[in-house]
Structure formats: C-alpha cells, structure tokens
Design a protein around this motif. Structure first.
Motif, PDB file in Angstrom:
ATOM      1  N   ARG A  44      -7.975 -98.878 -55.302  1.00 20.67           N
ATOM      2  CA  ARG A  44      -8.383 -99.419 -54.040  1.00 20.67           C
ATOM      3  C   ARG A  44      -7.423 -98.755 -52.946  1.00 20.67           C
ATOM      4  O   ARG A  44      -6.089 -98.798 -53.461  1.00 20.67           O
ATOM      5  CB  ARG A  44      -8.687-100.534 -53.982  1.00 20.67           C
ATOM      6  N   ALA A  45      -7.697 -98.344 -52.046  1.00 16.09           N
ATOM      7  CA  ALA A  45      -6.733 -98.018 -50.724  1.00 16.09           C
ATOM      8  C   ALA A  45      -6.290 -99.484 -50.613  1.00 16.09           C
ATOM      9  O   ALA A  45      -6.708-100.486 -50.559  1.00 16.09           O
ATOM     10  CB  ALA A  45      -7.489 -97.551 -49.672  1.00 16.09           C
ATOM     11  N   SER A  46      -4.875 -99.140 -49.828  1.00 12.37           N
ATOM     12  CA  SER A  46      -4.243-100.442 -49.580  1.00 12.37           C
ATOM     13  C   SER A  46      -4.653-101.111 -48.176  1.00 12.37           C
ATOM     14  O   SER A  46      -5.119-100.457 -47.351  1.00 12.37           O
ATOM     15  CB  SER A  46      -2.478-100.140 -49.409  1.00 12.37           C
ATOM     16  N   ILE A  47      -4.832-102.438 -48.167  1.00 10.27           N
ATOM     17  CA  ILE A  47      -5.179-102.964 -47.032  1.00 10.27           C
ATOM     18  C   ILE A  47      -4.034-102.896 -45.830  1.00 10.27           C
ATOM     19  O   ILE A  47      -4.696-102.847 -44.608  1.00 10.27           O
ATOM     20  CB  ILE A  47      -5.697-104.466 -47.407  1.00 10.27           C
ATOM     21  N   LEU A  48      -2.910-103.039 -46.382  1.00 12.46           N
ATOM     22  CA  LEU A  48      -1.866-102.991 -45.428  1.00 12.46           C
ATOM     23  C   LEU A  48      -1.322-101.664 -45.368  1.00 12.46           C
ATOM     24  O   LEU A  48      -1.152-101.030 -46.470  1.00 12.46           O
ATOM     25  CB  LEU A  48      -1.029-104.203 -45.925  1.00 12.46           C
ATOM     26  N   ASN A  49      -0.862-101.367 -44.157  1.00 20.35           N
ATOM     27  CA  ASN A  49       0.091-100.077 -43.852  1.00 20.35           C
ATOM     28  C   ASN A  49       1.355-100.472 -44.314  1.00 20.35           C
ATOM     29  O   ASN A  49       1.867-101.426 -44.720  1.00 20.35           O
ATOM     30  CB  ASN A  49      -0.230 -99.470 -42.662  1.00 20.35           C
ATOM     31  N   ASP A  50       2.163 -99.132 -44.463  1.00 17.16           N
ATOM     32  CA  ASP A  50       3.887 -99.445 -44.662  1.00 17.16           C
ATOM     33  C   ASP A  50       4.476-100.380 -43.853  1.00 17.16           C
ATOM     34  O   ASP A  50       5.280-101.240 -44.416  1.00 17.16           O
ATOM     35  CB  ASP A  50       4.381 -98.112 -44.502  1.00 17.16           C
ATOM     36  N   GLU A  51       4.160-100.247 -42.621  1.00 19.32           N
ATOM     37  CA  GLU A  51       4.844-101.310 -41.498  1.00 19.32           C
ATOM     38  C   GLU A  51       4.461-102.937 -41.980  1.00 19.32           C
ATOM     39  O   GLU A  51       5.341-103.512 -42.131  1.00 19.32           O
ATOM     40  CB  GLU A  51       4.458-100.788 -40.133  1.00 19.32           C
ATOM     41  N   GLN A  52       3.437-103.028 -42.153  1.00 20.79           N
ATOM     42  CA  GLN A  52       2.689-104.465 -42.472  1.00 20.79           C
ATOM     43  C   GLN A  52       3.427-104.656 -43.758  1.00 20.79           C
ATOM     44  O   GLN A  52       3.700-106.034 -43.828  1.00 20.79           O
ATOM     45  CB  GLN A  52       1.305-104.267 -42.469  1.00 20.79           C
ATOM     46  N   ARG A  53       3.572-103.993 -44.862  1.00 19.70           N
ATOM     47  CA  ARG A  53       3.972-104.332 -46.000  1.00 19.70           C
ATOM     48  C   ARG A  53       5.422-104.823 -45.800  1.00 19.70           C
ATOM     49  O   ARG A  53       5.864-105.686 -46.509  1.00 19.70           O
ATOM     50  CB  ARG A  53       3.749-103.348 -47.169  1.00 19.70           C
ATOM     51  N   ALA A  54       6.297-103.954 -45.111  1.00 15.30           N
ATOM     52  CA  ALA A  54       7.668-104.094 -44.953  1.00 15.30           C
ATOM     53  C   ALA A  54       7.848-105.631 -44.358  1.00 15.30           C
ATOM     54  O   ALA A  54       8.667-106.261 -44.361  1.00 15.30           O
ATOM     55  CB  ALA A  54       8.247-103.199 -44.102  1.00 15.30           C
TER      56      ALA A  54
END
Length: 84
Positions: A44-54
């Motif tokens: 599945r594609a991630s729900i959060l983008n890189d900035e949100q995960r950081a």
C-alpha cells in the motif's frame, strides 16, 4: 514451454494455475531470467508523506507532555489523534 510444451502442461507440472504461468511468461519475456526472481510486492502507498513522517518521529522522540497531551506515554490511539 521453451522446449515446445504447452502452458497447461507447465501449470500442471508446477502445481500452479494457468494464470500464474502466464504471469511468469510475461515477466520472463520482459526481463529475461532475472524477471523470474522473487520481487518485493509494492504494498500500500503510505498515508503520510516524508515531512509528516519526520514530524511524527520528532513527536515520538520528544515524548508527550502530560499537561498538554493528557498522557504520560504515547499509545497508538494518542498518536493517531495527534496526527488527525
């Protein structure tokens, strides 16, 4: 199949369905023998983008502030509410 056998016979010998043999043939035709190597499923594609995960990682590492967050340790439900 390369020696002139049918795909149905290949599926029977390999113990798989005809659709799987078809998929193997397409992968072999596209990438050669390397195409038959086991690949990682895309998932599945991630729900959060890189900035949100950081930002989430930073929040987890900083830990909750009991007076502000109402908890003394993060639970998944707390982090979910924070993300929401």
């Amino acid at each position: 199949i390369l020696d002139g056998g049918s795909r149905s016979e290949a599926a029977r010998v390999a113990g798989v369905t005809l659709q799987i043999v078809r998929d193997w043939v397409l992968r072999f035709n596209e990438d050669g023998p390397e195409g038959l190597a086991t690949r990682k499923a895309p998932g599945r594609a991630s729900i959060l983008n890189d900035e949100q995960r950081a930002r989430l990682a930073g929040q987890v590492e900083a830990g909750p502030i009991p007076a502000a967050h109402g908890v003394v340790r993060w639970r998944l439900v707390d982090l979910t509410q924070w993300i929401w």
